[in-house]
Design a protein around this motif. Structure first.
Motif, PDB file in Angstrom:
ATOM      1  N   ASP A  46      51.805  -5.901  -9.632  1.00 25.76           N
ATOM      2  CA  ASP A  46      50.561  -5.363  -9.103  1.00 25.76           C
ATOM      3  C   ASP A  46      49.446  -5.763 -10.060  1.00 25.76           C
ATOM      4  O   ASP A  46      49.554  -5.553 -11.266  1.00 25.76           O
ATOM      5  CB  ASP A  46      50.612  -3.833  -9.004  1.00 25.76           C
ATOM      6  CG  ASP A  46      51.516  -3.347  -7.884  1.00 25.76           C
ATOM      7  OD1 ASP A  46      51.811  -4.132  -6.963  1.00 25.76           O
ATOM      8  OD2 ASP A  46      51.932  -2.185  -7.928  1.00 25.76           O
ATOM      9  N   ASP A  47      48.377  -6.340  -9.523  1.00 24.71           N
ATOM     10  CA  ASP A  47      47.262  -6.762 -10.367  1.00 24.71           C
ATOM     11  C   ASP A  47      46.004  -6.836  -9.511  1.00 24.71           C
ATOM     12  O   ASP A  47      46.074  -7.092  -8.311  1.00 24.71           O
ATOM     13  CB  ASP A  47      47.551  -8.130 -10.997  1.00 24.71           C
ATOM     14  CG  ASP A  47      46.562  -8.477 -12.101  1.00 24.71           C
ATOM     15  OD1 ASP A  47      45.901  -7.571 -12.640  1.00 24.71           O
ATOM     16  OD2 ASP A  47      46.462  -9.673 -12.436  1.00 24.71           O
ATOM     17  N   CYS A  48      44.875  -6.616 -10.134  1.00 23.13           N
ATOM     18  CA  CYS A  48      43.582  -6.715  -9.458  1.00 23.13           C
ATOM     19  C   CYS A  48      42.546  -7.297 -10.414  1.00 23.13           C
ATOM     20  O   CYS A  48      42.663  -7.148 -11.626  1.00 23.13           O
ATOM     21  CB  CYS A  48      43.083  -5.338  -9.008  1.00 23.13           C
ATOM     22  SG  CYS A  48      44.062  -4.548  -7.719  1.00 23.13           S
ATOM     23  N   SER A  49      41.535  -7.910  -9.840  1.00 23.66           N
ATOM     24  CA  SER A  49      40.352  -8.318 -10.596  1.00 23.66           C
ATOM     25  C   SER A  49      39.133  -7.879  -9.790  1.00 23.66           C
ATOM     26  O   SER A  49      39.220  -7.685  -8.576  1.00 23.66           O
ATOM     27  CB  SER A  49      40.340  -9.829 -10.845  1.00 23.66           C
ATOM     28  OG  SER A  49      40.257 -10.531  -9.617  1.00 23.66           O
ATOM     29  N   ILE A  50      38.015  -7.733 -10.484  1.00 24.18           N
ATOM     30  CA  ILE A  50      36.794  -7.285  -9.816  1.00 24.18           C
ATOM     31  C   ILE A  50      35.611  -8.085 -10.348  1.00 24.18           C
ATOM     32  O   ILE A  50      35.563  -8.420 -11.534  1.00 24.18           O
ATOM     33  CB  ILE A  50      36.572  -5.757 -10.002  1.00 24.18           C
ATOM     34  CG1 ILE A  50      35.409  -5.258  -9.140  1.00 24.18           C
ATOM     35  CG2 ILE A  50      36.415  -5.398 -11.456  1.00 24.18           C
ATOM     36  CD1 ILE A  50      35.319  -3.733  -9.050  1.00 24.18           C
ATOM     37  N   SER A 163      15.536  -1.084 -15.612  1.00 24.85           N
ATOM     38  CA  SER A 163      16.896  -1.569 -15.359  1.00 24.85           C
ATOM     39  C   SER A 163      17.931  -0.563 -15.821  1.00 24.85           C
ATOM     40  O   SER A 163      17.648   0.368 -16.581  1.00 24.85           O
ATOM     41  CB  SER A 163      17.128  -2.907 -16.065  1.00 24.85           C
ATOM     42  OG  SER A 163      17.092  -2.729 -17.468  1.00 24.85           O
ATOM     43  N   SER A 164      19.140  -0.773 -15.353  1.00 24.87           N
ATOM     44  CA  SER A 164      20.317  -0.028 -15.768  1.00 24.87           C
ATOM     45  C   SER A 164      21.501  -0.964 -15.546  1.00 24.87           C
ATOM     46  O   SER A 164      21.464  -1.842 -14.704  1.00 24.87           O
ATOM     47  CB  SER A 164      20.476   1.228 -14.925  1.00 24.87           C
ATOM     48  OG  SER A 164      21.619   1.970 -15.343  1.00 24.87           O
ATOM     49  N   THR A 165      22.553  -0.746 -16.295  1.00 23.14           N
ATOM     50  CA  THR A 165      23.784  -1.510 -16.098  1.00 23.14           C
ATOM     51  C   THR A 165      24.863  -0.568 -15.603  1.00 23.14           C
ATOM     52  O   THR A 165      25.182   0.426 -16.259  1.00 23.14           O
ATOM     53  CB  THR A 165      24.237  -2.190 -17.414  1.00 23.14           C
ATOM     54  OG1 THR A 165      23.189  -3.062 -17.857  1.00 23.14           O
ATOM     55  CG2 THR A 165      25.511  -2.985 -17.210  1.00 23.14           C
ATOM     56  N   ILE A 166      25.393  -0.886 -14.432  1.00 24.57           N
ATOM     57  CA  ILE A 166      26.441  -0.082 -13.806  1.00 24.57           C
ATOM     58  C   ILE A 166      27.777  -0.755 -14.088  1.00 24.57           C
ATOM     59  O   ILE A 166      27.904  -1.984 -13.968  1.00 24.57           O
ATOM     60  CB  ILE A 166      26.227   0.008 -12.273  1.00 24.57           C
ATOM     61  CG1 ILE A 166      24.855   0.595 -11.936  1.00 24.57           C
ATOM     62  CG2 ILE A 166      27.362   0.769 -11.611  1.00 24.57           C
ATOM     63  CD1 ILE A 166      24.671   2.036 -12.347  1.00 24.57           C
ATOM     64  N   THR A 167      28.780   0.028 -14.427  1.00 24.92           N
ATOM     65  CA  THR A 167      30.127  -0.512 -14.605  1.00 24.92           C
ATOM     66  C   THR A 167      30.954  -0.167 -13.375  1.00 24.92           C
ATOM     67  O   THR A 167      31.096   1.005 -13.021  1.00 24.92           O
ATOM     68  CB  THR A 167      30.800   0.072 -15.865  1.00 24.92           C
ATOM     69  OG1 THR A 167      30.007  -0.298 -17.002  1.00 24.92           O
ATOM     70  CG2 THR A 167      32.212  -0.457 -16.029  1.00 24.92           C
ATOM     71  N   ALA A 168      31.480  -1.209 -12.737  1.00 31.06           N
ATOM     72  CA  ALA A 168      32.384  -1.052 -11.599  1.00 31.06           C
ATOM     73  C   ALA A 168      33.812  -1.200 -12.130  1.00 31.06           C
ATOM     74  O   ALA A 168      34.116  -2.146 -12.857  1.00 31.06           O
ATOM     75  CB  ALA A 168      32.093  -2.112 -10.540  1.00 31.06           C
ATOM     76  N   THR A 169      34.667  -0.264 -11.763  1.00 29.06           N
ATOM     77  CA  THR A 169      36.048  -0.266 -12.247  1.00 29.06           C
ATOM     78  C   THR A 169      36.998  -0.251 -11.061  1.00 29.06           C
ATOM     79  O   THR A 169      36.835   0.557 -10.139  1.00 29.06           O
ATOM     80  CB  THR A 169      36.307   0.979 -13.123  1.00 29.06           C
ATOM     81  OG1 THR A 169      35.368   0.991 -14.199  1.00 29.06           O
ATOM     82  CG2 THR A 169      37.727   0.995 -13.669  1.00 29.06           C
ATOM     83  N   VAL A 170      37.993  -1.144 -11.079  1.00 27.87           N
ATOM     84  CA  VAL A 170      39.037  -1.109 -10.067  1.00 27.87           C
ATOM     85  C   VAL A 170      40.288  -0.516 -10.719  1.00 27.87           C
ATOM     86  O   VAL A 170      40.709  -0.928 -11.800  1.00 27.87           O
ATOM     87  CB  VAL A 170      39.326  -2.498  -9.456  1.00 27.87           C
ATOM     88  CG1 VAL A 170      39.795  -3.506 -10.495  1.00 27.87           C
ATOM     89  CG2 VAL A 170      40.332  -2.397  -8.326  1.00 27.87           C
ATOM     90  N   VAL A 171      40.823   0.527 -10.086  1.00 28.63           N
ATOM     91  CA  VAL A 171      42.010   1.208 -10.569  1.00 28.63           C
ATOM     92  C   VAL A 171      43.128   0.904  -9.569  1.00 28.63           C
ATOM     93  O   VAL A 171      42.939   1.078  -8.361  1.00 28.63           O
ATOM     94  CB  VAL A 171      41.783   2.734 -10.671  1.00 28.63           C
ATOM     95  CG1 VAL A 171      43.041   3.449 -11.144  1.00 28.63           C
ATOM     96  CG2 VAL A 171      40.617   3.039 -11.593  1.00 28.63           C
ATOM     97  N   PHE A 172      44.280   0.462 -10.083  1.00 26.91           N
ATOM     98  CA  PHE A 172      45.392   0.108  -9.184  1.00 26.91           C
ATOM     99  C   PHE A 172      46.717   0.560  -9.750  1.00 26.91           C
ATOM    100  O   PHE A 172      46.827   0.953 -10.869  1.00 26.91           O
ATOM    101  CB  PHE A 172      45.412  -1.392  -8.901  1.00 26.91           C
ATOM    102  CG  PHE A 172      45.458  -2.248 -10.148  1.00 26.91           C
ATOM    103  CD1 PHE A 172      46.661  -2.731 -10.615  1.00 26.91           C
ATOM    104  CD2 PHE A 172      44.297  -2.573 -10.835  1.00 26.91           C
ATOM    105  CE1 PHE A 172      46.710  -3.528 -11.744  1.00 26.91           C
ATOM    106  CE2 PHE A 172      44.333  -3.382 -11.965  1.00 26.91           C
ATOM    107  CZ  PHE A 172      45.544  -3.848 -12.429  1.00 26.91           C
TER     108      PHE A 172
END
Length: 172
Positions: A46-50, A163-172
């Motif tokens: 199982d693996d993911c990238s974002i 500006s702002s920096t948002i962190t998107a996280t993929v959990v798997f």
């Protein structure tokens, strides 16, 4: 002439012997071979990238109406892998999931905005699993997930870049 005939006969006999010797040597020196087999294996886990694209609200003057824009995330997971995508509050001082902020360079002025999971901009996107995240199942290819942004009507801060920096996280 007889000598010439004898020479031709000797040459023919030598050539025949050489040919037979060559043929005979192929049989006499035939190679022996053996074979072996081996397995080729791979374990796919199982693996993911974002990946994320920027969300640019553009330029405006007084903030007297909503400014809506969209961006996209790209999630690639192994086929059949369930995943969840979360977004944090951002890097500007005072940001919260319910009220994200973009700050100026000095950090003393802010513009409120938010990120949503739906085009109607009613479901705020956060980082609490099964509450305000987006879930999916990998299909082995890149899956595009839209991010809907809104800068609502508000008191307009001083002119400048925010500006702002948002962190998107993929959990798997």
């Amino acid at each position: 002439m007889l000598n010439l005939f004898k020479k031709a006969a000797v040459i023919a006999i030598v050539a025949s012997a050489a040919t037979l010797g060559a043929v005979g040597s192929q049989n006499a020196f035939a190679a022996t071979s053996k074979t072996a087999t081996f397995d080729v294996t791979l374990t796919v886990q199982d693996d993911c990238s974002i990946a994320a694209n920027p969300l640019d609200f553009g330029s405006t003057g007084v903030l007297t109406q909503n400014i809506d824009q969209n961006a996209g995330l790209s999630v690639t997971c192994t086929k059949g892998t369930p995943y969840t995508v979360a977004l944090d509050a951002g890097t500007a001082t005072g940001s919260a999931i319910s009220d994200r902020k973009m700050g100026n360079a000095a950090g003393d002025a802010f513009v409120s905005f938010n990120l949503y999971r739906d085009i109607a901009r009613t479901q705020v996107w956060g980082n609490t699993a099964d509450t305000d995240t987006v879930a999916g199942t990998g299909d082995g290819g890149a899956q595009t997930i839209p991010v809907y942004g809104r800068v609502p009507t508000q008191n307009t801060p001083a002119a400048g870049a925010y500006s702002s920096t948002i962190t998107a996280t993929v959990v798997f």
